[in-house]
Write a protein that holds these residues in place. Structure first.
Motif, PDB file in Angstrom:
ATOM      1  N   THR A 337       0.834  -1.193   0.000  1.00 40.27           N
ATOM      2  CA  THR A 337       0.000   0.000   0.000  1.00 40.27           C
ATOM      3  C   THR A 337       0.871   1.245   0.000  1.00 40.27           C
ATOM      4  N   VAL A 338       0.375   2.287  -0.670  1.00 39.88           N
ATOM      5  CA  VAL A 338       1.123   3.540  -0.810  1.00 39.88           C
ATOM      6  C   VAL A 338       0.206   4.710  -0.493  1.00 39.88           C
ATOM      7  N   GLU A 339       0.655   5.570   0.429  1.00 38.29           N
ATOM      8  CA  GLU A 339      -0.062   6.814   0.716  1.00 38.29           C
ATOM      9  C   GLU A 339       0.374   7.875  -0.296  1.00 38.29           C
ATOM     10  N   ILE A 340      -0.608   8.553  -0.887  1.00 35.20           N
ATOM     11  CA  ILE A 340      -0.332   9.576  -1.889  1.00 35.20           C
ATOM     12  C   ILE A 340      -0.187  10.928  -1.202  1.00 35.20           C
ATOM     13  N   LEU A 341       1.005  11.479  -1.279  1.00 36.08           N
ATOM     14  CA  LEU A 341       1.235  12.828  -0.759  1.00 36.08           C
ATOM     15  C   LEU A 341       1.271  13.855  -1.882  1.00 36.08           C
ATOM     16  N   LEU A 417      17.710   7.676   3.219  1.00 30.62           N
ATOM     17  CA  LEU A 417      16.540   8.268   2.587  1.00 30.62           C
ATOM     18  C   LEU A 417      15.309   7.365   2.665  1.00 30.62           C
ATOM     19  N   ARG A 418      15.519   6.074   2.912  1.00 29.05           N
ATOM     20  CA  ARG A 418      14.373   5.161   2.954  1.00 29.05           C
ATOM     21  C   ARG A 418      13.388   5.541   4.050  1.00 29.05           C
ATOM     22  N   GLY A 419      13.891   5.979   5.198  1.00 29.62           N
ATOM     23  CA  GLY A 419      13.010   6.351   6.297  1.00 29.62           C
ATOM     24  C   GLY A 419      12.119   7.535   5.973  1.00 29.62           C
ATOM     25  N   ASP A 420      12.551   8.368   5.039  1.00 27.96           N
ATOM     26  CA  ASP A 420      11.756   9.528   4.655  1.00 27.96           C
ATOM     27  C   ASP A 420      10.525   9.143   3.833  1.00 27.96           C
ATOM     28  N   LEU A 421      10.477   7.905   3.388  1.00 30.48           N
ATOM     29  CA  LEU A 421       9.316   7.416   2.643  1.00 30.48           C
ATOM     30  C   LEU A 421       8.325   6.658   3.530  1.00 30.48           C
ATOM     31  N   ASP A 422       8.575   6.639   4.843  1.00 31.48           N
ATOM     32  CA  ASP A 422       7.651   5.982   5.759  1.00 31.48           C
ATOM     33  C   ASP A 422       6.312   6.726   5.803  1.00 31.48           C
ATOM     34  N   SER A 423       5.244   5.971   5.987  1.00 32.73           N
ATOM     35  CA  SER A 423       3.903   6.531   6.075  1.00 32.73           C
ATOM     36  C   SER A 423       3.224   6.021   7.334  1.00 32.73           C
ATOM     37  N   LYS A 424       2.414   6.876   7.954  1.00 39.32           N
ATOM     38  CA  LYS A 424       1.649   6.455   9.128  1.00 39.32           C
ATOM     39  C   LYS A 424       0.433   5.618   8.731  1.00 39.32           C
ATOM     40  N   LEU A 425       0.023   5.727   7.474  1.00 39.38           N
ATOM     41  CA  LEU A 425      -1.188   5.047   7.026  1.00 39.38           C
ATOM     42  C   LEU A 425      -0.912   3.786   6.223  1.00 39.38           C
ATOM     43  N   ALA A 426       0.199   3.784   5.483  1.00 43.79           N
ATOM     44  CA  ALA A 426       0.421   2.720   4.503  1.00 43.79           C
ATOM     45  C   ALA A 426       1.840   2.173   4.632  1.00 43.79           C
ATOM     46  N   ASP A 427       2.171   1.242   3.758  1.00 41.22           N
ATOM     47  CA  ASP A 427       3.516   0.656   3.790  1.00 41.22           C
ATOM     48  C   ASP A 427       4.586   1.690   3.484  1.00 41.22           C
ATOM     49  N   LEU A 428       4.275   2.632   2.609  1.00 39.45           N
ATOM     50  CA  LEU A 428       5.195   3.728   2.325  1.00 39.45           C
ATOM     51  C   LEU A 428       4.432   4.849   1.643  1.00 39.45           C
ATOM     52  N   ALA A 429       5.061   6.027   1.612  1.00 41.14           N
ATOM     53  CA  ALA A 429       4.493   7.192   0.928  1.00 41.14           C
ATOM     54  C   ALA A 429       5.141   7.331  -0.439  1.00 41.14           C
ATOM     55  N   ASN A 430       4.479   8.067  -1.342  1.00 42.55           N
ATOM     56  CA  ASN A 430       5.050   8.153  -2.691  1.00 42.55           C
ATOM     57  C   ASN A 430       6.093   9.251  -2.842  1.00 42.55           C
ATOM     58  N   VAL A 431       6.234  10.144  -1.854  1.00 39.67           N
ATOM     59  CA  VAL A 431       7.308  11.131  -1.846  1.00 39.67           C
ATOM     60  C   VAL A 431       7.814  11.298  -0.415  1.00 39.67           C
ATOM     61  N   THR A 432       8.953  11.951  -0.289  1.00 35.32           N
ATOM     62  CA  THR A 432       9.563  12.129   1.029  1.00 35.32           C
ATOM     63  C   THR A 432       8.992  13.311   1.793  1.00 35.32           C
ATOM     64  N   GLY A 433       8.443  14.278   1.087  1.00 37.99           N
ATOM     65  CA  GLY A 433       7.971  15.484   1.764  1.00 37.99           C
ATOM     66  C   GLY A 433       9.012  16.587   1.821  1.00 37.99           C
TER      67      GLY A 433
END
Length: 498
Positions: A337-341, A417-433
């Motif tokens: 799963t991917v959270e869309i930022l 940089l991998r940790g910057d793709l962590d998401s609270k909702l999903a397996d990862l986010a699509n950008v780092t922010g």
């Protein structure tokens, strides 16, 4: 567009019938010099060509084109002297110098030129022929009037020490140039005519008569099989997405190679809308898909002893009432799963689906290419692709990219940089922010969908795939066809080396 007919001769170029005779020049320590390989042409001019070239201001620098009336000293009435640049310490030039000079000379031909004789082939026949095929490219199907007569034929003068008749070099060079130009055509076709469904039809047209098989998954099949990334990105358009699967198996195929290419036929950014300035360049956001399709056809035409499967996702990314949103969570093919930022980071989403599917075929190598990040242009400029992935394979691909003249530079995938793709909702986010290391973060995102122990490479061609400035060498304005030659070189290397 039609390509000129290419031929090789061992005749003296001075006496060959043509509209134009092409020679090379180099930057010598004491001024311009005719390139080695055409002594009879040099001797045909009183005092030699160096003095005449100096008088007209020639320097021999790369891409320089000087036109000189021959006044009957050669059968061709016009001489074009094209610069190769500086030689190495041994007085030699590279294949890329020859390729680029041949392209520059071909682009400089007038509309009344039908027949050409080139002596650049005495330096490197394959490079000269390839440069001509690439430099002769025109994309004029949307012009209301013809722009002039196309080049009919080019005869290349054979080097005295060349073994064989040169036909194999011409065949390979012609096929490669044709593949590059096919990719250019796709990139240059406007998005009102090139969208997922029509791209699929164009692909079917390209593979006709080859041993390539094509499977096209429509939106219903994509939904049934769970391609959440492709469906999510394509949800905002009235023209639904497609997934292409191309298969080619050469005789005695010893290795399996998976190709993946990003096919966003137009990218508005979606709800995270791009600025209006230069948005029209986003017609090129399917350059990775174009390159992959063209390369599969090339592999079939040249009979590569490989089993090649290409997975090509095709979408339009548009804002509408049905578009996916920042804050959505998409379930990708395979279940992650991917959270869309940011909906403008769409390419990695459709590639995640395609990479996961491609890995199911258990290939020996996976090559993916995409116009993925503006950060690639910031880091490496408009002409150098960023190459990421498994370190050994990454370095191999980057080296071959440079050898072809397309250019590529190995880049890391830093673990921090991998940790910057962590998401609270999903397996990862699509950008780092954040903006730092955007090209590398995109590569790390893709790595999450690559099967363990699979040698893979990601080639970011955001800059090199599209030339928005003036033409140079064999590179026109618009679609460049990068990285067709790189992928072809990698495939040939795998076929030879394993």
């Amino acid at each position: 567009m039609s390509s000129p007919t290419l031929a090789v001769t061992d005749s003296d170029p001075v006496g060959l019938v043509a509209d134009v005779l092409i020679i090379g020049t180099v930057q010598g320590t004491d001024g311009v010099l005719p390139a080695p390989g055409a002594p009879t042409v040099d001797a045909a001019f009183p005092g030699g060509l160096a003095a005449l070239l100096t008088v007209v201001g020639a320097t021999g620098r790369a891409d320089e084109v000087v036109k000189i009336p021959t006044q009957g000293r050669t059968t061709a009435p016009l001489l074009i002297a094209v610069g190769l640049g500086k030689t190495d310490a041994s007085g030699n030039v590279t294949a890329e110098q020859v390729r680029r000079a041949s392209g520059a000379a071909t682009r400089a031909l007038g509309d009344d030129v039908a027949q050409v004789v080139s002596t650049l082939s005495t330096l490197d026949l394959g490079a000269a022929a390839q440069g001509t095929g690439l430099g002769a490219y025109r994309f004029d199907q949307y012009k209301s009037s013809e722009e002039g007569r196309a080049l009919d034929s080019v005869t290349f003068v054979k080097a005295a020490d060349l073994e064989g008749d040169g036909s194999a070099s011409l065949t390979a060079a012609t096929a490669i140039a044709k593949a590059v130009n096919s990719a250019r055509d796709l990139v240059n076709t406007p998005p009102n005519d090139l969208f997922p469904e029509s791209f699929a039809q164009r692909t079917a047209d390209l593979i006709r008569g080859t041993d390539v098989e094509l499977e096209v998954l429509d939106e219903k099949e994509l939904a049934k099989e769970g391609y959440g990334g492709i469906l999510g990105v394509g949800a905002g358009s009235s023209r639904p997405p497609r997934l292409l699967r191309l298969r080619y198996k050469g005789a005695k195929a010893a290795k399996k190679v998976a190709l993946v290419g990003k096919g966003v036929t137009f990218d508005s950014g979606g709800i995270s809308l791009k600025p209006a300035a230069d948005m029209h360049h986003m017609t090129s956001d399917m350059a990775g898909a174009a390159a992959v399709v063209a390369t599969v056809v090339l592999a079939a035409e040249l009979g590569y002893p490989l089993e090649i499967t290409a997975t090509v996702p095709l979408v339009e990314n548009l804002p509408s009432g049905t578009a996916y949103r920042p804050g959505d969570v998409l379930t990708m093919f395979g279940g992650k799963t991917v959270e869309i930022l940011n909906t403008d980071a769409e390419g990695r989403l459709i590639l995640a689906d395609a990479i996961t599917r491609a890995a199911e075929d258990e290939p020996d190598y996976l090559i993916e290419t995409s116009t993925l990040t503006g950060a690639q242009v910031v880091a490496l400029g408009k002409r150098t692709a960023g190459v990421m992935g498994s370190e050994e394979f990454r370095d191999r691909v980057a080296e071959l990219a440079r050898a072809t003249g397309e250019g590529g530079w190995a880049m890391p995938l830093p673990e921090e940089l991998r940790g910057d793709l962590d998401s609270k909702l999903a397996d990862l986010a699509n950008v780092t922010g954040h903006r730092w290391g955007g090209m590398l973060a995109a590569g790390i995102f893709l790595r999450e969908f690559v099967a363990d122990d699979l040698p893979w490479v990601h080639i970011d061609i955001a800059g090199p795939s599209y030339n928005d400035k003036g033409a140079w060498g064999y590179t026109p304005k618009g679609g460049t066809g990068v990285p067709v030659r790189t992928i072809a070189a990698v495939l040939a290397d795998i076929a030879e080396q394993g």
